[in-house]
Design an enzyme around this catalytic site. Structure first.
Site, PDB file in Angstrom:
ATOM      1  N   LYS A 191       0.846  -1.393   0.023  1.00  0.00           N
ATOM      2  CA  LYS A 191      -0.109  -0.067   0.004  1.00  0.00           C
ATOM      3  C   LYS A 191       1.103   1.076   0.017  1.00  0.00           C
ATOM      4  O   LYS A 191       1.724   1.289   0.893  1.00  0.00           O
ATOM      5  CB  LYS A 191      -0.805  -0.048   1.232  1.00  0.00           C
ATOM      6  CG  LYS A 191      -2.001   0.984   1.192  1.00  0.00           C
ATOM      7  CD  LYS A 191      -2.759   0.864   2.390  1.00  0.00           C
ATOM      8  CE  LYS A 191      -4.183   1.800   2.443  1.00  0.00           C
ATOM      9  NZ  LYS A 191      -4.965   1.586   3.618  1.00  0.00           N
ATOM     10  N   SER A 232      -9.727   1.772   2.409  1.00  0.00           N
ATOM     11  CA  SER A 232      -8.865   2.537   1.629  1.00  0.00           C
ATOM     12  C   SER A 232      -7.541   1.543   0.843  1.00  0.00           C
ATOM     13  O   SER A 232      -7.108   2.224   0.155  1.00  0.00           O
ATOM     14  CB  SER A 232      -8.442   3.582   2.428  1.00  0.00           C
ATOM     15  OG  SER A 232      -7.365   2.883   3.507  1.00  0.00           O
ATOM     16  N   SER A 245     -10.439  -0.858   6.623  1.00  0.00           N
ATOM     17  CA  SER A 245      -9.775  -0.717   5.422  1.00  0.00           C
ATOM     18  C   SER A 245      -9.252  -1.867   4.876  1.00  0.00           C
ATOM     19  O   SER A 245      -8.478  -1.727   3.871  1.00  0.00           O
ATOM     20  CB  SER A 245      -8.788   0.513   5.431  1.00  0.00           C
ATOM     21  OG  SER A 245      -9.609   1.801   5.488  1.00  0.00           O
TER      22      SER A 245
END
EC number: 6.3.5.7
Lengths: 481, 483
Positions: B76, B151, B175
């Site tokens: 990420k 996210s 997330s």
């Protein structure tokens, strides 16, 4: 109208840790800009703070040194505001649960009386960086070397009543933190900075007047001057029928001028809240006990001991116990020599020479051991007090490794040989026959004063080396016979 | 090979059936070919990946390999990676190259896993749909009209599209679990403090937690083995031994008690989603578990509590993005204030600005007690609810989200509706508990995940329960290409 001044202080004390409060970067003073700031101090994205345990220990020591409660669970909070030298956009500090609770510092006033000043609390926090406004062609440079330096901020109750008390307090605090070894006490490098809150009120009035805060005073002299100036300003405003506005002020020590920086209305909303990156600091019994056992002798205790152990006067003991290097120097000089004489020398010749040369006692070319050696020679009559001053001067100038060497090299040894002194006195009496006549003609009660002339002549003839006691004694015998 | 799980690839590498260079190259080719449709990567580190793969092969040849050596992963884009751009999905960090490595990515590096690139995400991890990235929305590989969830949407999408064997994600309010659920993969949010946050660009420090996302529970266990553990550089990281999470994967579920919170099955939950969850629970009963109804009476309060605490922390965590030292600075600032205002206005997106404003308000003098303090009190109540529930069960199960993935743009004008979709996940972050999402079928072609919540530091049990479920079912094997 009679006015009374009310003063409270906030003092930032830089802790003498090797590394910063939340990072491993060095805290040394004077490095090239931004060479002592790591990713944590720069507030780079993703970095996290880790508390320096030594800073916690030092804050605890301070608390123990002022008889304060140590808050066993204390919490770091974020104080939010934007400024270029504040890399994270917040300062990590303590608000609700500071590490040091209420305590007190006792000061000695000029009239010899003591007064206890209450400490509201002291908390740990990180210092910010520095903005550099010169040499950047209309822009500002940022130096973050100081960012993250550990500080304790000490907040007093409004117990001080004039500049003199404030200075006495500041000096005492300086003495406490240097004795504890938690601060180097170097004020010119910003190791201690004072914010003074000043208000005035008609004498006898209960409630406080409106106060102003003058920030960042870094010498006792500036602090005193700033207070005197602000008190005068406030009284002038009030006597002219005006009102004091609560504001933050700046004092320029170089020009002696003060001006308003911002009013209360412009003050920030700091949005304090507990820093989620740091857990509450929990202080265990064992840690507290260990620190308590390691506490050095505090200035008040030292002063009491100097009085009882060495028989010093209250005033002398107060000065000598006032800062750790001076106290240590005195004790080392007194050891094996004579405490009274050591006290006189440290407060006299040593401090005069240090002041004249603008150096600290730690850098004195005459060490405590050298002074002790000198005192021993006064005590055993090898030299007189006057000659001793010459020896001291020679030692100060590096003309010998100790008093004995100087005395030897310069032939300053006191003459105590009775025959030699008698011969010298005979010469003096012969050369001053008229004065001898006058002396013998004078009534007995006037002779005491007149003998001083002959003593002076005899000492001069011996170039100061004759033992003054013996000179006196022999002269008396010869003149009065 | 890309259809195979991380663990199968690890075995193939160990057996010499394939080299890491070959495996890495095949993923890089796939990314080039397909990621235009999904937008799951912000940065692809092709050259670096091949260099790392080559090194991994050498290490394996030297007999010094771990399970992850040579495995191509994606990270990420909020994990700082030395020398590689880390944007956090934001314009304000579009030019940011960290001079240091996050602990999580460092650990994967040390294990000689390969980094394929950095995955797309909601800006500063704020969002439930991955529509808030400066680099554009990520599309759900199962249906490119749909959001992948946020996210960690880029990480979920790239694993679902088989563009990486596994990916790291972070979970502040769901997330990892919610995008894993929407993309039909397995994701685990560990206990707060289990994995170091050092080098993770913070959203809400007291809630953020990094975790693994992969096809299976077994893959997640392998990744967690590497990620977890104490870190001197993170004061909130717990000094606790890391068990071998693969060792307990096959433990029996006989006698395990599953708690179903009645509040998880009330109004608002899509009926078809509820059916998938109930079916999954029935499967667990077949595996020997017993089911019990439990209660989390303050569940509804978790939304207002979360949406005070997270923005409050975010508002100050994001203060450092001011144009002064790194990241975006506006052109020709007139003065200091102008620099701050324009740099931040230009640098941050709408959702980030919204949360900064909410958080700033909540912490303001005079409002602190009414909002922030109250929210913290509720947080304690929610944690207590979970503690009470765990006295009656070993594991809590329920949905991750009230509906399957919705369409891109469907909720973007209604932030409150968007916030409500997090109701099942964010209470777990408030309580600091580990949570997991496991594929449990689909509704109209869009995947549905089963959420499992464990006691603090009980990741082993979650992975065990998930693995046994995956041994008994095929949901995790479905991919957008086989469905």
């Amino acid at each position: 109208m009679q006015w009374e001044t009310v003063i409270g202080l906030e003092i930032h004390v830089q802790l003498a840790t090797k590394t910063k409060i939340f990072s491993g970067a060095s805290t040394a003073f004077g490095a090239e800009p931004n060479t002592q700031a790591c990713a944590v101090d720069l507030g780079l994205p993703g970095v996290l703070p880790v508390v320096n345990e030594e800073a916690i220990n030092m804050a605890i020591k301070f608390g123990l040194g002022i008889d304060a409660e140590i808050n066993r669970v204390n919490v770091f909070e974020r104080k939010n505001y934007f400024y270029p030298d504040l890399p994270k956009g917040y300062q990590t500090t303590q608000l609700d649960k500071p590490i040091v609770g209420a305590g007190h510092v006792d000061i000695t006033l000029n009239d010899g009386s003591t007064k206890s000043i209450r400490i509201h609390h002291a908390h740990l926090e990180e210092d910010a960086g520095k903005s550099l406004h010169e040499d950047y062609h209309g822009m500002s440079g940022i130096d973050l070397n100081r960012a993250g330096t550990p500080l304790i901020e000490i907040v007093t109750e409004p117990d001080l009543r004039n500049a003199e008390e404030a200075v006495a307090f500041a000096k005492k605090l300086h003495s406490i933190v240097t004795t504890l070894g938690i601060c180097d006490g170097n004020m010119s490098q910003g190791s201690m900075r004072f914010d003074v809150n000043v208000s005035v009120r008609p004498t006898g009035q209960e409630e406080f007047g409106t106060r102003t805060e003058t920030k960042n005073l870094n010498s006792f002299k500036f602090m005193e001057a700033a207070i005197l100036k602000e008190v005068e300003r406030q009284i002038d405003v009030l006597e002219d029928g005006g009102k004091i506005v609560q504001e933050t002020r700046l004092y320029n020590g170089d020009t002696g001028e003060a001006r308003s920086m911002r009013s209360k209305e412009e003050a920030n909303d700091y949005r304090y809240f507990p820093c989620p990156d740091l857990l509450p600091v929990v202080i265990e019994d064992s840690r507290l006990e260990k620190l308590r056992a390691d506490m050095p002798e505090m200035p008040d205790a030292k002063k009491a001991r100097f009085i009882s152990e060495f028989g010093l006067s209250d005033v002398d003991a107060d000065i000598l116990s006032g800062d750790q290097p001076t106290a240590d120097f005195f004790e080392a000089a007194a050891k094996g020599s004579d405490a009274k004489l050591a006290s006189n020398w440290v407060l006299g010749e040593v401090s005069r020479s240090l002041n004249a040369n603008e150096i600290t006692i730690a850098d004195s070319p005459v060490t405590a051991e050298m002074l002790a050696g000198l005192i021993v020679r006064i005590k055993d009559n090898t030299i007189s007090g006057n000659i001793a001053k010459k020896v001291f001067e020679a030692l100060w100038n590096g003309e010998g490794k100790d008093a004995d060497e100087v005395i030897e090299k310069k032939g300053l040894k006191q003459v105590t040989d009775t025959a030699a002194i008698e011969a010298m006195i005979d010469e003096v009496l012969t050369a001053n026959a008229r004065q001898v006549e006058n002396y013998r003609a004078a009534p007995v009660e006037k002779r005491g004063k007149m003998i001083g002339f002959f003593v002076g002549q005899a000492m001069k003839a011996s170039r100061g080396k004759a033992n003054p006691g013996m000179v006196n004694q022999i002269l008396k015998k010869k003149l009065d016979s | 090979m890309y259809e195979k799980t991380l663990s199968e690839q690890s075995q193939a590498l160990a057996a010499g059936d394939i080299s890491s260079v070959e495996l890495t190259q095949s993923y890089l080719d796939r990314i080039k070919q397909l990621d235009g449709d999904y937008n799951s990567f912000i940065t692809v580190t092709e050259e670096l990946a091949l260099t790392q793969a080559k090194k991994a092969d050498e290490r394996r040849a030297a007999g010094d390999a771990s399970a992850l050596t040579g495995i191509p992963l994606a990270h990420k884009d909020l994990f700082c990676t030395e020398g590689v751009k880390t944007t956090c999905g934001s314009n304000i960090l579009d030019n940011f190259v960290a001079p240091y490595e996050s602990t999580v990515t460092r650990k994967f590096k040390e294990a000689s896993a390969v980094m394929l690139g950095k995955t797309n995400m909601d800006e500063f991890a704020m969002g439930s749909s991955n529509e808030n990235s400066h680099y554009g929305a990520v599309k759900n590989p199962w249906d490119t009209k749909a959001i992948p969830g946020g996210s960690s949407g880029g990480s979920a999408a790239c694993v679902a599209a088989r563009l990486a064997a596994g990916a790291t994600g972070t979970d502040t309010g769901g997330s990892i679990r919610q995008p894993a659920s929407h993309c039909g993969i397995t994701g685990l949010k560990p206990t707060y403090g289990r994995v170091s946050r050092y080098g993770m660009i913070a959203y809400a420090s007291s809630l953020d937690q990094a975790g693994p996302m992969a096809q299976t529970a077994e893959d997640c266990a392998l990744m967690l083995n590497t990620m977890a553990g104490f870190d001197l550089r993170d004061s909130t990281c717990m000094d606790r031994e890391v068990p071998d999470y693969t060792a307990t994967l096959n433990d029996s579920l006989e006698g395990m008690t599953i708690g179903l919170p009645k509040e998880y099955f009330s109004t608002g939950l899509d009926a078809a989603v509820e059916q998938r969850i109930r079916d999954a629970v029935t499967e667990y009963e077949k595996l020997g578990a017993t089911v019990k109804e439990v209660s989390l009476p303050n569940l509804e309060l978790s939304i207002p509590s979360y949406y005070v605490i997270a923005p409050a922390e975010a508002s100050t965590n994001l203060s450092r993005f001011d144009g002064a030292r790194f990241g975006h600075r506006c052109d020709n600032p007139a003065d200091l204030m102008d620099m701050y205002k324009r740099s931040r206005s230009e640098g941050f997106g709408e959702e980030v600005k919204r949360r900064i404003l909410v958080g700033t308000y909540a912490l303001s003098a005079g409002y602190y007690d009414a909002y922030y303090r109250k929210a913290q009190q509720i947080r304690r109540m929610i944690r207590d609810d979970f503690m009470n529930a765990f006295e009656q069960c070993d594991i809590i199960m329920g949905p991750n989200a009230p509906t399957p993935a919705f369409n891109i743009g469907e909720k973007s004008d209604d932030p409150v509706a968007m916030y409500l979709s997090d109701i099942y996940t964010l209470s777990v972050n408030l309580a600091g508990l580990p949570g997991m999402s496991v594929p449990a079928g689909s509704v109209e072609g869009r995947p549905v995940g089963l959420q499992m919540i464990g006691r603090h530091f009980d990741e082993g049990r979650l992975l065990n329960a998930a693995h046994r479920f995956q041994q008994a079912t095929d949901f995790h094997k479905a991919s957008p290409f086989t469905a």
